[in-house]
Write a protein that holds these residues in place. Structure first.
Motif, PDB file in Angstrom:
ATOM      1  N   PHE A 188      53.108  50.903  37.639  1.00 57.18           N
ATOM      2  CA  PHE A 188      52.437  49.886  38.441  1.00 57.18           C
ATOM      3  C   PHE A 188      51.352  50.490  39.337  1.00 57.18           C
ATOM      4  N   ILE A 189      50.431  49.654  39.758  1.00 55.94           N
ATOM      5  CA  ILE A 189      49.390  50.079  40.682  1.00 55.94           C
ATOM      6  C   ILE A 189      50.009  50.492  42.013  1.00 55.94           C
ATOM      7  N   ASP A 190      50.998  49.740  42.467  1.00 56.41           N
ATOM      8  CA  ASP A 190      51.660  49.998  43.743  1.00 56.41           C
ATOM      9  C   ASP A 190      53.103  49.512  43.639  1.00 56.41           C
ATOM     10  N   GLY A 191      53.957  49.991  44.526  1.00 55.45           N
ATOM     11  CA  GLY A 191      55.343  49.527  44.553  1.00 55.45           C
ATOM     12  C   GLY A 191      56.271  50.263  43.609  1.00 55.45           C
ATOM     13  N   ALA A 201      51.224  41.972  40.814  1.00 54.52           N
ATOM     14  CA  ALA A 201      52.671  41.822  40.989  1.00 54.52           C
ATOM     15  C   ALA A 201      53.332  41.483  39.655  1.00 54.52           C
ATOM     16  N   GLY A 202      54.293  42.324  39.229  1.00 58.99           N
ATOM     17  CA  GLY A 202      55.003  42.079  37.982  1.00 58.99           C
ATOM     18  C   GLY A 202      54.197  42.392  36.746  1.00 58.99           C
ATOM     19  N   ARG A 203      53.136  43.197  36.893  1.00 64.88           N
ATOM     20  CA  ARG A 203      52.287  43.541  35.747  1.00 64.88           C
ATOM     21  C   ARG A 203      52.075  45.048  35.697  1.00 64.88           C
ATOM     22  N   TYR A 204      52.078  45.608  34.485  1.00 62.82           N
ATOM     23  CA  TYR A 204      51.800  47.025  34.325  1.00 62.82           C
ATOM     24  C   TYR A 204      50.325  47.290  34.659  1.00 62.82           C
ATOM     25  N   ARG A 205      50.074  48.502  35.143  1.00 65.27           N
ATOM     26  CA  ARG A 205      48.710  48.877  35.529  1.00 65.27           C
ATOM     27  C   ARG A 205      47.793  48.984  34.304  1.00 65.27           C
ATOM     28  N   LYS A 206      46.514  48.717  34.550  1.00 66.77           N
ATOM     29  CA  LYS A 206      45.481  48.809  33.507  1.00 66.77           C
ATOM     30  C   LYS A 206      44.505  49.944  33.779  1.00 66.77           C
TER      31      LYS A 206
END
Length: 349
Positions: free
Chosen positions: A276-279, A216-221
Motif C-alpha cells: 500500500f501507499i500508506d498504512g 484506501a483498500g487498494r494496492y499501490r500503483k
C-alpha cells in the motif's frame, strides 16, 4: 475436482461468468475446470478456494491426487513409485521445516504455559479490561507511525468524541479508524474465518478511510521507498502476484507453524511486500494480531517509544535485507510474553 467446484459455485448462487469476472479468469476456463477437461493452476486453486469458500487443503489434495493419477495412471510400477515418493516427500519436509533456535523454542514454551494459565483465569476477564488494552494498542500502533496524541487524548477522541486542540484531522482519524479496525478483526476472529484478500483490503480501507480515500483498500500503483530502511519493496506491477503468493503461503502454513511464528511471519511478509501507499505497518500489525486472537492468544502490542520502535524497525530490517528472521521472531514472541504476563497480573488480582 469438477464436482467439487461446480457444487460450491452453485451453492454460492454464482454463474460461471460471474466467477470468471471476479477472478479475472476466462469464462471458458471455468467451464473446462468444471467439466474436467482442463486443470486449474495452483494460483487458480487458491483464488477458487477463497471465492467459493472451499477448504484450501481439501481442494489442494484433490488437485494433487488428480495430477498424480493423470501422470502415472495404472502403470505396473505406479504403487511402488508412490511408496518411494512418499518416503522422499517425508524426508524433504523434515529438512525444509522451519528451523528455530533453542532460545526461541524455549520462549514459545514459556508463552504457551502463560496462555494455559490465562485460560484458567478467563472467567475473571471483563469488557473494561479489554477496552483499556485495545485503547493502548491503538495509541501505541499509531505512535509508532508518528501520531503525537497521548493515551489520554486518544481516549478522549475515541470514547468521548472530543476534538483535541493542536492535533491534526489526520491524527484524529488515525485514532478513530484504528479502533474501528480492531473491532473488525475481532468480528473476523469470532466468525473464525480464514484470512483472505478481501478481509485484508477491508482492514486497510478502515485504516486510511477519510485520510487517503483514493488509496484506501487498494494496492499501490507506484514504487515506494521505506523511510530509514535499505529494503526496496517490489515494483508495483509485481504487487498483485506477491500478494497472491502471500495468501498461498498462509493457506499452506496456517496449521503447521506455531501461532506466534505464523503471526510474526504474516506481519513481516506483508510489510516487506509493502503493498500500500500508506498504512502498511498498522495493517501488518492488525493481521498479526488477528491471527493471534484466532489462535486464542492476546494482542501483541508493540510499544511506540523510541527504544521499542528502533528495536522493532531494526529486527524487521534484518529480516528483509539479510534473510534472517530470528531477531524479529524473538521480538514478537517477547512482546507477546510480556503482554500475557501483564494481562494475567491484571485479571488475577
Amino acid at each position: 475436482m469438477k464436482t467439487l467446484l461446480k457444487n460450491a459455485r452453485e451453492q454460492k448462487g454464482l454463474k460461471t461468468r460471474e466467477v470468471a469476472q471476479i477472478l479475472g479468469i476466462d469464462q471458458a476456463l471455468i467451464s473446462k475446470f468444471e467439466s474436467g477437461s482442463r486443470k486449474p493452476t495452483r494460483e487458480q486453486i487458491s483464488k477458487l478456494s477463497q471465492l467459493l469458500e472451499i477448504d484450501f487443503e481439501t481442494l489442494m489434495i484433490t488437485w494433487l491426487k488428480e495430477k498424480i493419477i493423470y501422470e502415472i495412471g495404472d502403470d505396473e510400477f505406479a504403487l511402488k513409485a508412490l511408496m518411494v515418493a512418499e518416503q522422499e516427500i517425508k524426508y524433504n519436509k523434515s529438512v525444509s521445516k522451519l528451523k528455530i533456535s533453542k532460545t526461541l523454542e524455549n520462549l514459545l514454551k514459556e508463552i504457551d504455559l502463560l496462555k494455559t494459565k490465562l485460560d484458567s483465569y478467563r472467567q475473571y476477564d471483563s469488557y473494561k479490561i479489554t477496552q483499556a488494552l485495545e485503547l493502548e494498542y491503538t495509541f501505541e500502533s499509531n505512535r509508532i507511525e508518528g501520531n503525537t496524541m497521548t493515551l489520554r487524548e486518544t481516549d478522549m477522541v475515541i470514547n468521548e468524541g472530543l476534538t483535541i486542540s493542536g492535533k491534526s484531522m489526520r491524527e484524529h482519524l488515525e485514532a478513530i479508524n484504528h479502533q474501528e479496525a480492531i473491532g473488525f478483526i475481532k468480528d473476523l476472529m469470532q466468525r473464525n474465518v480464514s484470512l483472505n484478500e478481501r478481509d485484508l483490503l477491508s482492514i486497510h480501507n478502515l485504516i486510511l478511510r477519510g485520510i487517503i480515500p483514493e488509496d484506501a483498500g487498494r494496492y499501490r500503483k507506484v514504487q515506494v521507498m521505506i523511510k530509514g530502511s535499505t529494503h526496496m519493496p517490489p515494483q508495483p506491477f509485481m504487487v498483485a502476484k506477491e500478494m497472491e503468493d502471500y495468501f498461498i503461503w498462509y493457506e499452506t502454513n496456517k496449521n503447521k507453524l506455531h501461532p506466534i511464528i505464523l503471526a510474526a511471519e504474516m506481519h513481516e511478509r506483508l510489510v516487506t511486500i509493502h503493498p500500500f501507499i500508506d498504512g502498511n505497518g498498522r495493517t501488518s500489525r492488525l493481521i498479526m494480531n488477528l491471527i493471534l486472537l484466532q489462535k486464542g492468544y492476546i494482542i501483541a502490542n508493540i510499544k511506540g517509544d523510541y527504544e521499542s520502535r528502533m528495536q522493532y524497525y531494526q529486527t524487521l530490517e534484518t529480516a528483509q535485507t539479510k534473510n534472517n528472521k530470528e531477531d524479529f521472531l524473538l521480538f514478537v514472541a517477547q512482546t507477546e510474553k510480556e503482554n500475557l504476563e501483564r494481562y494475567i497480573s491484571i485479571i488475577a488480582q
